[in-house]
Design a protein around this motif. Structure first.
Motif, PDB file in Angstrom:
ATOM      1  N   HIS A  48       5.824  -6.278  14.354  1.00 36.94           N
ATOM      2  CA  HIS A  48       5.043  -6.529  13.140  1.00 36.94           C
ATOM      3  C   HIS A  48       4.263  -5.270  12.744  1.00 36.94           C
ATOM      4  O   HIS A  48       3.934  -4.437  13.589  1.00 36.94           O
ATOM      5  CB  HIS A  48       4.080  -7.717  13.350  1.00 36.94           C
ATOM      6  CG  HIS A  48       3.370  -8.091  12.099  1.00 36.94           C
ATOM      7  ND1 HIS A  48       2.084  -7.648  11.823  1.00 36.94           N
ATOM      8  CD2 HIS A  48       3.770  -8.812  11.014  1.00 36.94           C
ATOM      9  CE1 HIS A  48       1.740  -8.105  10.623  1.00 36.94           C
ATOM     10  NE2 HIS A  48       2.735  -8.817  10.107  1.00 36.94           N
TER      11      HIS A  48
ATOM     12  N   ASP B  34       6.867  -7.295   7.779  1.00 37.15           N
ATOM     13  CA  ASP B  34       5.950  -8.432   7.620  1.00 37.15           C
ATOM     14  C   ASP B  34       6.655  -9.695   8.130  1.00 37.15           C
ATOM     15  O   ASP B  34       7.826  -9.639   8.547  1.00 37.15           O
ATOM     16  CB  ASP B  34       5.469  -8.560   6.159  1.00 37.15           C
ATOM     17  CG  ASP B  34       6.587  -8.831   5.159  1.00 37.15           C
ATOM     18  OD1 ASP B  34       7.757  -8.994   5.560  1.00 37.15           O
ATOM     19  OD2 ASP B  34       6.288  -8.888   3.948  1.00 37.15           O
ATOM     20  N   SER B  35       5.953 -10.822   8.051  1.00 37.19           N
ATOM     21  CA  SER B  35       6.514 -12.054   8.621  1.00 37.19           C
ATOM     22  C   SER B  35       7.845 -12.424   7.965  1.00 37.19           C
ATOM     23  O   SER B  35       8.765 -12.892   8.640  1.00 37.19           O
ATOM     24  CB  SER B  35       5.540 -13.213   8.431  1.00 37.19           C
ATOM     25  OG  SER B  35       4.285 -12.871   8.929  1.00 37.19           O
TER      26      SER B  35
ATOM     27  N   SER C  57       3.002 -14.713   3.321  1.00 41.87           N
ATOM     28  CA  SER C  57       2.116 -14.131   2.318  1.00 41.87           C
ATOM     29  C   SER C  57       2.930 -13.439   1.216  1.00 41.87           C
ATOM     30  O   SER C  57       2.444 -13.273   0.105  1.00 41.87           O
ATOM     31  CB  SER C  57       1.159 -13.129   2.970  1.00 41.87           C
ATOM     32  OG  SER C  57       1.898 -12.107   3.584  1.00 41.87           O
TER      33      SER C  57
ATOM     34  N   HIS D 216      -5.015  -8.282   1.472  1.00 44.07           N
ATOM     35  CA  HIS D 216      -4.114  -9.331   1.941  1.00 44.07           C
ATOM     36  C   HIS D 216      -4.634 -10.675   1.447  1.00 44.07           C
ATOM     37  O   HIS D 216      -5.860 -10.888   1.413  1.00 44.07           O
ATOM     38  CB  HIS D 216      -4.055  -9.294   3.486  1.00 44.07           C
ATOM     39  CG  HIS D 216      -2.882 -10.027   4.031  1.00 44.07           C
ATOM     40  ND1 HIS D 216      -2.908 -11.383   4.240  1.00 44.07           N
ATOM     41  CD2 HIS D 216      -1.644  -9.603   4.397  1.00 44.07           C
ATOM     42  CE1 HIS D 216      -1.722 -11.760   4.719  1.00 44.07           C
ATOM     43  NE2 HIS D 216      -0.936 -10.693   4.826  1.00 44.07           N
TER      44      HIS D 216
ATOM     45  N   GLU E  50      -4.982 -13.373   2.864  1.00 45.82           N
ATOM     46  CA  GLU E  50      -5.773 -14.120   3.844  1.00 45.82           C
ATOM     47  C   GLU E  50      -7.276 -13.837   3.687  1.00 45.82           C
ATOM     48  O   GLU E  50      -8.099 -14.441   4.369  1.00 45.82           O
ATOM     49  CB  GLU E  50      -5.335 -13.774   5.269  1.00 45.82           C
ATOM     50  CG  GLU E  50      -3.993 -14.382   5.630  1.00 45.82           C
ATOM     51  CD  GLU E  50      -3.475 -13.928   6.971  1.00 45.82           C
ATOM     52  OE1 GLU E  50      -4.228 -13.319   7.746  1.00 45.82           O
ATOM     53  OE2 GLU E  50      -2.282 -14.168   7.250  1.00 45.82           O
TER      54      GLU E  50
ATOM     55  N   THR F 119       1.814  -7.462   4.016  1.00 44.80           N
ATOM     56  CA  THR F 119       1.708  -6.129   4.618  1.00 44.80           C
ATOM     57  C   THR F 119       2.846  -5.197   4.162  1.00 44.80           C
ATOM     58  O   THR F 119       2.589  -4.049   3.795  1.00 44.80           O
ATOM     59  CB  THR F 119       1.664  -6.221   6.154  1.00 44.80           C
ATOM     60  OG1 THR F 119       2.816  -6.929   6.628  1.00 44.80           O
ATOM     61  CG2 THR F 119       0.402  -6.919   6.622  1.00 44.80           C
TER      62      THR F 119
END
Ligand code: 13P
Ligand code: SF4
Length: 304
Positions: free
Chosen positions: A25, A41-42, A130, A199, A201, A216
């Motif tokens: 990551h 990123d995820s 995200s 971000h 979040e 990200t």
């Protein structure tokens, strides 16, 4: 103790011997990012886990990411060099809580951030990251949705889609939720020509100050293509390594040294080497839960 160059070479040799791919990551330590086959990123990491031909995936990240890789590739061996690396936000919504919450809102679709357990994903209609949360919610064409566990990402999605009622779970990321408006304003005063990238979040009052609200990897692409030469970066400090590589010569201001996710830092390059050498620690997901969670993850990955 071996020097970093030797460990790097050991990891590459072991990865070839084991038919392994190393995924990391964007928040991982710089030396881990530099040895990985893929850093992302995820969403990007999920896509890589689903597409790889390798028989072993070494996941340098946090537990929900490795678990998602196992859900997408159940027949592959997924190793975590440091299995204690969790995500506090993912623990703020349990399967039992989601089941009860869903029962309160019959027929309302459940959108779950990938920062969640396999059990929670198994009870969800679709996952999101995200990078694609707005697109995922839009794709449902629903008047109301349940969104968990991140209240801040939920607020961001709701602000982008005013026709959708986003009912949020009360979860948050301790690293991003801590950022205050005062900190951002202070950095903006010191760096008046910098663009602010945040971000989702972060709290709504913080994202409201940003020029761009991005995952990200989206931040890496944004910094490389923007006209600006300086950026105030409101996310975990590990991204600064990727930013320097993606946009050489540009300046990146880390909002505060406290923007650190301790769980992202417990994995070390030595542990990556040792996990490949000893083939540990394999991540397992109950096959029935994995089967049900796969639907929600695949619906997200299929969205383009
Ligand atoms: P990204 O998917 O944007 O990399 O975010 C993952 C995460 O855990 C952020 O805290
Ligand atoms: Fe979880 Fe926050 Fe760490 Fe991301 S930065 S892994 S959301 S605790």
């Amino acid at each position: 103790m071996s020097d970093p160059v030797t460990i790097h070479e050991e990891i590459r040799t072991l990865a070839a011997e084991r038919d392994a791919v190393v995924l990391a990551h964007n928040y991982q330590r710089p030396e881990i990012q530099d040895v990985a086959d893929y850093v992302g990123d995820s969403l990007g990491l999920s896509r890589q886990a689903a597409a790889t031909d390798a028989s072993v995936i070494v996941f340098a990240g946090v537990h929900f990411m490795a678990e998602t890789a196992k859900i997408l590739s159940p027949h592959k061996t997924v190793l975590m060099p440091e299995p204690r690396a969790g995500c506090p936000m993912a623990e703020m919504l349990t399967g039992e809580q989601l089941a009860a919450w869903r029962d309160e809102y019959p027929g309302v679709p459940v959108v779950t951030y990938v920062n969640s357990s396999a059990k929670v994903k198994a009870l969800s209609d679709i996952c999101c990251t995200s990078a694609n949360a707005v697109e995922v919610v839009r794709s449902l064409d629903a008047e109301r949705i349940l969104f968990g566990p991140d209240r801040n990402l939920a607020a961001w999605v709701g602000a982008q889609l005013p026709d959708v009622e986003v009912i949020a779970w009360e979860g948050w990321c301790p690293t991003h939720d801590d950022v205050t408006v005062e900190q951002v304003r202070e950095a903006m005063a010191r760096h008046s020509s910098a663009e602010v990238i945040a971000h989702p979040e972060c709290r709504p009052e913080v994202t409201a100050l940003a020029d761009a609200v991005l995952s990200t990897s989206q931040m890496l692409r944004y910094a490389a293509s923007s006209e600006a030469g300086e950026f105030i970066v409101i996310t975990e400090e590990g991204l600064l390594h990727g930013l320097a590589k993606a946009a050489p010569g540009k300046r990146f201001v880390n909002l505060t040294p406290r923007m650190l996710c301790p769980n992202m830092k417990v994995t070390t390059i030595e542990k990556v080497r040792d996990s490949l050498a000893g083939m540990h620690t394999a991540i397992e997901v109950d096959p029935e839960i994995a089967r049900r969670a796969l639907g929600a993850v695949e619906r997200m990955v299929a969205l383009g």
